[in-house]
Every structure is written in structure tokens, then in C-alpha cells.
Design a protein around this motif. Sequence first.
Motif, PDB file in Angstrom:
ATOM      1  N   UNK A 101     -17.436 -34.403  -3.903  1.00  0.00           N
ATOM      2  CA  UNK A 101     -18.059 -33.606  -4.954  1.00  0.00           C
ATOM      3  C   UNK A 101     -18.044 -32.127  -4.590  1.00  0.00           C
ATOM      4  N   UNK A 102     -18.313 -31.805  -3.321  1.00  0.00           N
ATOM      5  CA  UNK A 102     -18.329 -30.407  -2.890  1.00  0.00           C
ATOM      6  C   UNK A 102     -16.963 -29.755  -3.107  1.00  0.00           C
ATOM      7  N   UNK A 103     -15.900 -30.463  -2.741  1.00  0.00           N
ATOM      8  CA  UNK A 103     -14.554 -29.899  -2.874  1.00  0.00           C
ATOM      9  C   UNK A 103     -14.160 -29.771  -4.338  1.00  0.00           C
ATOM     10  N   UNK A 104     -14.315 -30.863  -5.093  1.00  0.00           N
ATOM     11  CA  UNK A 104     -13.910 -30.824  -6.504  1.00  0.00           C
ATOM     12  C   UNK A 104     -14.763 -29.850  -7.299  1.00  0.00           C
ATOM     13  N   UNK A 105     -16.055 -29.750  -6.986  1.00  0.00           N
ATOM     14  CA  UNK A 105     -16.908 -28.798  -7.684  1.00  0.00           C
ATOM     15  C   UNK A 105     -16.482 -27.366  -7.441  1.00  0.00           C
ATOM     16  N   UNK A 106     -16.112 -27.043  -6.205  1.00  0.00           N
ATOM     17  CA  UNK A 106     -15.644 -25.689  -5.900  1.00  0.00           C
ATOM     18  C   UNK A 106     -14.367 -25.368  -6.669  1.00  0.00           C
ATOM     19  N   UNK A 107     -13.484 -26.354  -6.807  1.00  0.00           N
ATOM     20  CA  UNK A 107     -12.245 -26.133  -7.554  1.00  0.00           C
ATOM     21  C   UNK A 107     -12.543 -25.908  -9.030  1.00  0.00           C
ATOM     22  N   UNK A 108     -13.393 -26.754  -9.615  1.00  0.00           N
ATOM     23  CA  UNK A 108     -13.726 -26.601 -11.035  1.00  0.00           C
ATOM     24  C   UNK A 108     -14.341 -25.227 -11.295  1.00  0.00           C
ATOM     25  N   UNK A 109     -15.160 -24.741 -10.395  1.00  0.00           N
ATOM     26  CA  UNK A 109     -15.834 -23.458 -10.589  1.00  0.00           C
ATOM     27  C   UNK A 109     -14.868 -22.279 -10.595  1.00  0.00           C
ATOM     28  N   UNK A 110     -13.737 -22.407  -9.934  1.00  0.00           N
ATOM     29  CA  UNK A 110     -12.913 -21.226  -9.689  1.00  0.00           C
ATOM     30  C   UNK A 110     -11.582 -21.172 -10.430  1.00  0.00           C
ATOM     31  N   UNK A 111     -10.993 -22.306 -10.817  1.00  0.00           N
ATOM     32  CA  UNK A 111      -9.601 -22.242 -11.268  1.00  0.00           C
ATOM     33  C   UNK A 111      -9.436 -21.606 -12.647  1.00  0.00           C
ATOM     34  N   UNK A 112     -10.437 -21.740 -13.526  1.00  0.00           N
ATOM     35  CA  UNK A 112     -10.329 -21.138 -14.861  1.00  0.00           C
ATOM     36  C   UNK A 112     -11.670 -20.521 -15.251  1.00  0.00           C
ATOM     37  N   UNK A 113     -11.611 -19.644 -16.250  1.00  0.00           N
ATOM     38  CA  UNK A 113     -12.817 -18.910 -16.641  1.00  0.00           C
ATOM     39  C   UNK A 113     -13.904 -19.830 -17.180  1.00  0.00           C
ATOM     40  N   UNK A 114     -13.525 -20.955 -17.812  1.00  0.00           N
ATOM     41  CA  UNK A 114     -14.515 -21.886 -18.342  1.00  0.00           C
ATOM     42  C   UNK A 114     -15.073 -22.819 -17.274  1.00  0.00           C
ATOM     43  N   UNK A 115     -14.578 -22.706 -16.056  1.00  0.00           N
ATOM     44  CA  UNK A 115     -14.995 -23.617 -15.003  1.00  0.00           C
ATOM     45  C   UNK A 115     -16.489 -23.704 -14.786  1.00  0.00           C
ATOM     46  N   UNK A 116     -17.230 -22.582 -14.722  1.00  0.00           N
ATOM     47  CA  UNK A 116     -18.680 -22.699 -14.540  1.00  0.00           C
ATOM     48  C   UNK A 116     -19.360 -23.502 -15.640  1.00  0.00           C
ATOM     49  N   UNK A 117     -18.849 -23.437 -16.864  1.00  0.00           N
ATOM     50  CA  UNK A 117     -19.452 -24.245 -17.933  1.00  0.00           C
ATOM     51  C   UNK A 117     -19.209 -25.728 -17.675  1.00  0.00           C
ATOM     52  N   UNK A 118     -17.968 -26.098 -17.332  1.00  0.00           N
ATOM     53  CA  UNK A 118     -17.679 -27.519 -17.102  1.00  0.00           C
ATOM     54  C   UNK A 118     -18.433 -28.040 -15.885  1.00  0.00           C
ATOM     55  N   UNK A 119     -18.589 -27.207 -14.873  1.00  0.00           N
ATOM     56  CA  UNK A 119     -19.378 -27.622 -13.712  1.00  0.00           C
ATOM     57  C   UNK A 119     -20.830 -27.850 -14.108  1.00  0.00           C
ATOM     58  N   UNK A 120     -21.405 -26.904 -14.860  1.00  0.00           N
ATOM     59  CA  UNK A 120     -22.806 -27.052 -15.276  1.00  0.00           C
ATOM     60  C   UNK A 120     -22.980 -28.286 -16.152  1.00  0.00           C
ATOM     61  N   UNK A 121     -21.996 -28.584 -16.992  1.00  0.00           N
ATOM     62  CA  UNK A 121     -22.089 -29.774 -17.841  1.00  0.00           C
ATOM     63  C   UNK A 121     -22.057 -31.038 -16.997  1.00  0.00           C
ATOM     64  N   UNK A 122     -21.183 -31.073 -15.984  1.00  0.00           N
ATOM     65  CA  UNK A 122     -21.110 -32.251 -15.103  1.00  0.00           C
ATOM     66  C   UNK A 122     -22.406 -32.433 -14.330  1.00  0.00           C
ATOM     67  N   UNK A 123     -22.928 -31.344 -13.797  1.00  0.00           N
ATOM     68  CA  UNK A 123     -24.169 -31.436 -13.030  1.00  0.00           C
ATOM     69  C   UNK A 123     -25.338 -31.824 -13.929  1.00  0.00           C
ATOM     70  N   UNK A 124     -25.443 -31.177 -15.091  1.00  0.00           N
ATOM     71  CA  UNK A 124     -26.535 -31.494 -16.005  1.00  0.00           C
ATOM     72  C   UNK A 124     -26.442 -32.898 -16.564  1.00  0.00           C
ATOM     73  N   UNK A 125     -25.235 -33.331 -16.934  1.00  0.00           N
ATOM     74  CA  UNK A 125     -25.074 -34.685 -17.456  1.00  0.00           C
ATOM     75  C   UNK A 125     -25.401 -35.745 -16.432  1.00  0.00           C
ATOM     76  N   UNK A 126     -24.994 -35.519 -15.180  1.00  0.00           N
ATOM     77  CA  UNK A 126     -25.285 -36.485 -14.124  1.00  0.00           C
ATOM     78  C   UNK A 126     -26.784 -36.566 -13.849  1.00  0.00           C
TER      79      UNK A 126
END
Length: 591
Positions: free
Chosen positions: A300-325
Motif C-alpha cells: 500500500x505504501x508503494x502503490x499509494x506513493x505512485x498514485x499520488x505522484x504520476x498524474x495531477x488527479x492522483x491526490x484525488x484518487x488516493x483520497x478516494x481509496x483511503x476514504x472508501x476503505x
Amino acid sequence: MSRTVSPWRRPAFARRTWLPAFAAFALLAVAWSLAMPADGTTDERQHLERAYGAVTGHLLAPQALDPLVHRPGAAFEVPKSLLPPNALCVYFPNYHQTESWVARAASCQHPAPDDHAKVRVVSWVGRYNPLFYLGVGGPLRFWPDMKGILLSRILAALFSSAFAAAAAVVAIRTRRPLLLAALLTVLTPTTVALSSTVNPNGIEITAALLLWVCLVDLARPASARWAVPAGGSGRRVVSPVPAADPVSPSSHPSYPSHSSASSLSSASATPTGVLARFRNAMRLDSDSAAVSQPALLALAAISGAVVLTVRAEGPFWFALALGGSLAAAEPGRVKELLRWRTARLVAVAWAVIGLLAVAWDVVSGNNKVTQTLIATHPADHRVLTLLRIIAVNRVGGWFTEAFALDVQAPWAPMLWAVLAAVVLIPLAMVRSRRVVAVALAVAAASLGITVVLEIKYLGTLGWSQYGRYFLPGLAGTAVLLASGPVAELPPVLRRRIPRLFAVGAAFCQLWVLVVEMTRVQAGPYAPLNPFAGSWHPAVGSLTVLAVATLGAAALIALVWTATAVETAADTAAPVVPAPAEPQVVPEPANS
């Protein structure tokens, strides 16, 4: 005490699952990498120029306007050999004969000059976060030509395949073949095609998929000691055999005890000690079909860091994954995770990485978009009018494009939707109302952000959003529905549904690739024939199809093996408990 250990629980079998999963996804993606000409997939020219600039030290190049669409970007000096001078003739646009550009076969491209002299270009992705481009663009520095492009594509394919394989391994090791099938609903031909090119969208989808799998399993851990009673009575038999509590991180054997903390501190301070602890965390217990909590957190730590950085929408998708979980978490689970020091450190690291990612977008000017030269949109910009147009004219295209990236395959998306429904609907029927509500909310948020961005940029970019953009969010819907136990479903469904989807998914992957090969080799309206046309891949069309067929066969074999072992585990001799009488716990309704 004696007992029978099913083949699923043997650690040698579990360790062997990653390589077949990786091979299946990598072969499919590499086939796409080999099949496409330069700039053969969406916006690849822009990303190649950005990658070359990043690996040659131009992380934040001077701002400029792209001359083609008048979008703000960054200017680079790239070798003339990097791309054909008219690379866009293959891709942009594909089907609109009324537009000023008409897509053609890749033979329309003029050969790239064999000249490393530099020429100035402007890429509208030229100020995107450079981390992805630094990871895959290395070959372009040494071979700024088609050879370097192919090697960079293959690197991107391998990275994405590693994330997809890790998600599949979690499903296989925890004896959830229906979760494995659900993962394939997100790994559409579009995802595989994007993973095969120099474009951060592909790795964003696969990393988000792994992030969802790990976060949901951390938030709703399932006990490896729960077994399906004979006759499928829908009750959970809890063995009195002493076992580590799978919910509590501190009780897992991969965690050091307080008494041993001092002895580990000095050893773990060295790089060798850190690697040893990581390998221990990733190890499967010999008597458990579960993935260790440290392993899930590490992934989770590795994949989360990748999601946060690769595209501009990444922080939104990360927050959605964290909030949904967290919304689907078991009662008290969040407090238990917060008591885990390593989890707190990972949360802090995510916060820092997220803040840096947002800061990069602000400083680089990625959020500043001016009027493009090709923007088309209706004159009436009232919200209700736009919502009606989007619902009628855009949403269907989004889902088609989320399935097949650049080609029209009319019946294939419908077949994929039917197969996905066969997997996800039975799972939704056995989930609690809370989990189903969270899954639907995640799907609504994924589509909602796409609609919001469509309206926001309508006046500058025109119709700018695509189905591939919301796949990182829809991954959460599939994972939430498929992550829980499926004891309520008959064993025959747990075996046949994944196999049905695997065969259908493999066929659709090959079909879309064949259609795409026909498009780039003979043009978008040529009769279906992957061996015809005026252009062919450097390795030959037959080689591309052979690699893809091997990947499709490996995918089917992976799911077939997983379901075969699931069947063996269901029919294996039951665990012989201690003399104490087992405790029978009623299964909650609709859980």
C-alpha cells in the motif's frame, strides 16, 4: 494434533504465483508495446518529449505554448531522430472524417531523420511531475530513436504489470478467485494498452488497483481460520486451535514483540537488516492462506506513493481509496491501525508526498489551461444543458473508451460489461448494505469528478475527459464488492465464474489488439486483418500476436489454477481440532 494442509496453503505454491501473474500481464502489455508505431497511442509524442527532457536534466523546462493546440507546456531540445516529423498522422483524430485531420496507416509517417542534432519542441505535458518519466525514460537518453521508445515502453509495461501481478497474488494467496476475476474487470484492454506506452495513465490505474486491494484488506481483514462448513450452511466455524488474531497487527508473527525490540533495533538499523525485515514481512506463513499485514502495508505504501505522484488527479484518487476503505472498515479497525507505529509512519509519508505532489502542480502551472485552437463545445453553457449533453452523448463514449483505447469494437465492450456483471452482481448480493453503499458511492464519485472536470474545462479544452481517467476510481468499486468472503456462494460459482471471465477477458484482449493492429497497419476502415497493410511492426505482426497469445493463455492458466486450488481447499480433509468443542458463530444476514 494432526491436520491436512491444502495445496493452497503451501508456501512454495504461494511464492510461485507472482511470476505467472506477472508474466501474463507483462506479455499482453509488451505485445502492445511492440505493435504500435511511434506516437501510435494517445498523446505518446507529448510524453516521449517530456521523458527525454526529464532524463536529460530538464525537470522544470521553460514554459511555452504548444503550437498545435495552443496549450501551455514546456519547451525542450530533443534529437531529430526521436520521432517522425509528422508522427500525428497516425493517431489524431481517429474517426472524424469531417475534421481537418484524418487518421491513416502508420506508413504515412516520414522516417525519423538519422540525426541527433537538436530541435526545439513544446510538450503540453512538459511540466508534469517528472518521477514517472525518470523511471521509464532512461533508454531515450542513450537511444533517442525507435529503439529507445520500445525499451521505454517495455519498462512502463513491466512496472504496471508488477502492480497488477501483486494485486492478483493477494487475491490468490487469500483464496479469493472471485476477487481475481473482479480485478480483471479493471484491467481492460485500455488499461493494458496504456500500460504499454510512455503514458503515466496506465501505471496510475494498476497502482490504484493494488492500493485499493491493500487498503480494503487492511480495513476489513478476513480470518484465514474461517472455513466453509460442509453443506454450505452459511455459518462460520471458528477453530479453537490457538492462532494469531488476523485483525490485530501486533499479534502477527511478522511483528517483533516488545521483549525482542531492543535486540532487533541494532540489526535493523543496517541496510541488510532492513532488507531482511522486509523479506520477512512479505513471507507467507506456512500454515496460513493469508497475506501478512506488514506485506499489505508495504504494498500500500508503494502503490499509494505512485498514485499520488504520476498524474495531477492522483491526490484525488488516493483520497478516494483511503476514504472508501475507511468507510467500509470494520468497527474499531481504524483505532487498531493507528496504534501500529509503522502505519502511522506510512501515513506521514503519504501526507508529505501528497503535499509535494500538489505543490509541484501549483508551481509548475499544470493547473493553468488557456483556450486551445481545437476546442469544440456547445454555445449553451448552462449546467443543466451540459449535464444533459454529457449524459446523452458523452458517458457512452467514456465507457467504450475505457474498454478500447483508440478503436471501435462495437460488441466487445458489451461482452466485457456482461462478464463484469456476472462477477460483480453476485458479489453485491452477498455484501452488507454498508459495503454496497460505499462501493456505489465510489463509482458515483469517480464519474462525478469526470463530469465536473468536463464542465470546468469545456470553455478552454472543449470535450476533454475520457473513460480511461476514471478507471482508478472504478477499481475501488470492484475491489470493495469482491474483497469479502464468499462462503454464501456455491463452490460451483466460485469456480466457474472466474474461469468464464478469464476466457472472455483473454479473448477480448486479443480481439482489441487485432483491431488496433489493423488500424495502424492498414488504416481505421480496413477489413480486419492483422497481417495486411502497408506498415508492420519491426518484429513482425506474427511475433506480436504470438506474444499476446502467450499472455492470454497465461492469464487463463492463472485463473484456472487459482480456482482449481480453491476447489481442492474446499474438498480437502478438514482440520482436526483439539479436543475442545468448536464454537459455532451465526453468520450475519447479508454480510
